[in-house]
Design a protein around this motif. Structure first.
Motif, PDB file in Angstrom:
ATOM      1  N   SER A  75       7.228   0.526   8.747  1.00 15.88           N
ATOM      2  CA  SER A  75       6.683   1.299   7.636  1.00 15.88           C
ATOM      3  C   SER A  75       6.466   2.752   8.065  1.00 15.88           C
ATOM      4  N   TYR A 104       7.946  -6.077  16.159  1.00 19.97           N
ATOM      5  CA  TYR A 104       7.751  -5.117  15.076  1.00 19.97           C
ATOM      6  C   TYR A 104       7.128  -5.764  13.836  1.00 19.97           C
ATOM      7  N   GLY A 105       6.470  -6.888  14.034  1.00 21.52           N
ATOM      8  CA  GLY A 105       5.740  -7.518  12.933  1.00 21.52           C
ATOM      9  C   GLY A 105       6.621  -7.963  11.802  1.00 21.52           C
ATOM     10  N   SER A 159       7.231  -5.110   9.446  1.00 20.14           N
ATOM     11  CA  SER A 159       6.090  -4.337   8.943  1.00 20.14           C
ATOM     12  C   SER A 159       5.815  -3.091   9.787  1.00 20.14           C
ATOM     13  N   GLY A 160       6.168  -3.123  11.049  1.00 25.47           N
ATOM     14  CA  GLY A 160       5.970  -1.968  11.920  1.00 25.47           C
ATOM     15  C   GLY A 160       6.929  -0.826  11.648  1.00 25.47           C
ATOM     16  N   PRO A 194       1.990   2.044  10.064  1.00 25.48           N
ATOM     17  CA  PRO A 194       2.616   0.785  10.477  1.00 25.48           C
ATOM     18  C   PRO A 194       1.607  -0.236  11.005  1.00 25.48           C
ATOM     19  N   THR A 250      -1.481  -0.662   9.984  1.00 27.88           N
ATOM     20  CA  THR A 250      -2.146  -1.239   8.814  1.00 27.88           C
ATOM     21  C   THR A 250      -1.226  -2.227   8.112  1.00 27.88           C
ATOM     22  N   CYS A 251       0.032  -1.880   7.999  1.00 22.53           N
ATOM     23  CA  CYS A 251       1.006  -2.806   7.390  1.00 22.53           C
ATOM     24  C   CYS A 251       1.147  -4.064   8.242  1.00 22.53           C
ATOM     25  N   GLY A 252       1.137  -3.896   9.561  1.00 15.63           N
ATOM     26  CA  GLY A 252       1.185  -5.047  10.460  1.00 15.63           C
ATOM     27  C   GLY A 252      -0.022  -5.946  10.277  1.00 15.63           C
ATOM     28  N   THR A 253      -1.187  -5.346  10.111  1.00 13.36           N
ATOM     29  CA  THR A 253      -2.399  -6.125   9.880  1.00 13.36           C
ATOM     30  C   THR A 253      -2.311  -6.888   8.568  1.00 13.36           C
ATOM     31  N   ALA A 254      -1.764  -6.268   7.543  1.00 15.92           N
ATOM     32  CA  ALA A 254      -1.614  -6.941   6.246  1.00 15.92           C
ATOM     33  C   ALA A 254      -0.715  -8.172   6.379  1.00 15.92           C
ATOM     34  N   VAL A 255       0.373  -8.045   7.127  1.00 11.86           N
ATOM     35  CA  VAL A 255       1.261  -9.191   7.338  1.00 11.86           C
ATOM     36  C   VAL A 255       0.551 -10.259   8.163  1.00 11.86           C
TER      37      VAL A 255
END
Length: 94
Positions: free
Chosen positions: A22, A15-16, A19-20, A26, A28-33
């Motif tokens: 979110s 789940y990153g 971040s997943g 989710p 996009t948030c995973g990509t940011a992390v």
């Protein structure tokens, strides 16, 4: 089935690292992390980085399969490990 990802480090990674979870984008948030993790990685030669990509790719197959089976859902949207590896591949090729 409700799965508490905070209790299992393998699910947490799938789940990153949270971040997943979110409620908004989710992936996009995973990509940011993933970008943040990439920036913290030490400088590696191309060969070592390819080894890193292969290891994270294979680890991701196992992590995501285990987490999705534990949830009883095929390809849950919150699993963002694939975004991590996909971004790292893209940055390597760029």
């Amino acid at each position: 089935m409700q799965l508490n990802i905070w209790k299992d480090p393998l699910h947490l990674a799938a789940y990153g690292f949270g971040s997943g979870l979110s409620p908004w984008a989710p992936g996009t948030c995973g990509t940011a992390v993933a970008v943040l993790i990439y920036l913290l990685l030490p400088t590696m030669s191309s060969l070592v980085y390819l080894g890193f990509l292969l290891a994270t790719f294979l680890l991701g197959i196992w992590l995501c399969d285990r987490t999705s089976k534990a949830m009883g859902i095929q390809d849950p949207g919150g699993i963002v490990w694939d975004e991590f590896v996909g971004l790292w591949i893209t940055l390597f090729l760029a």
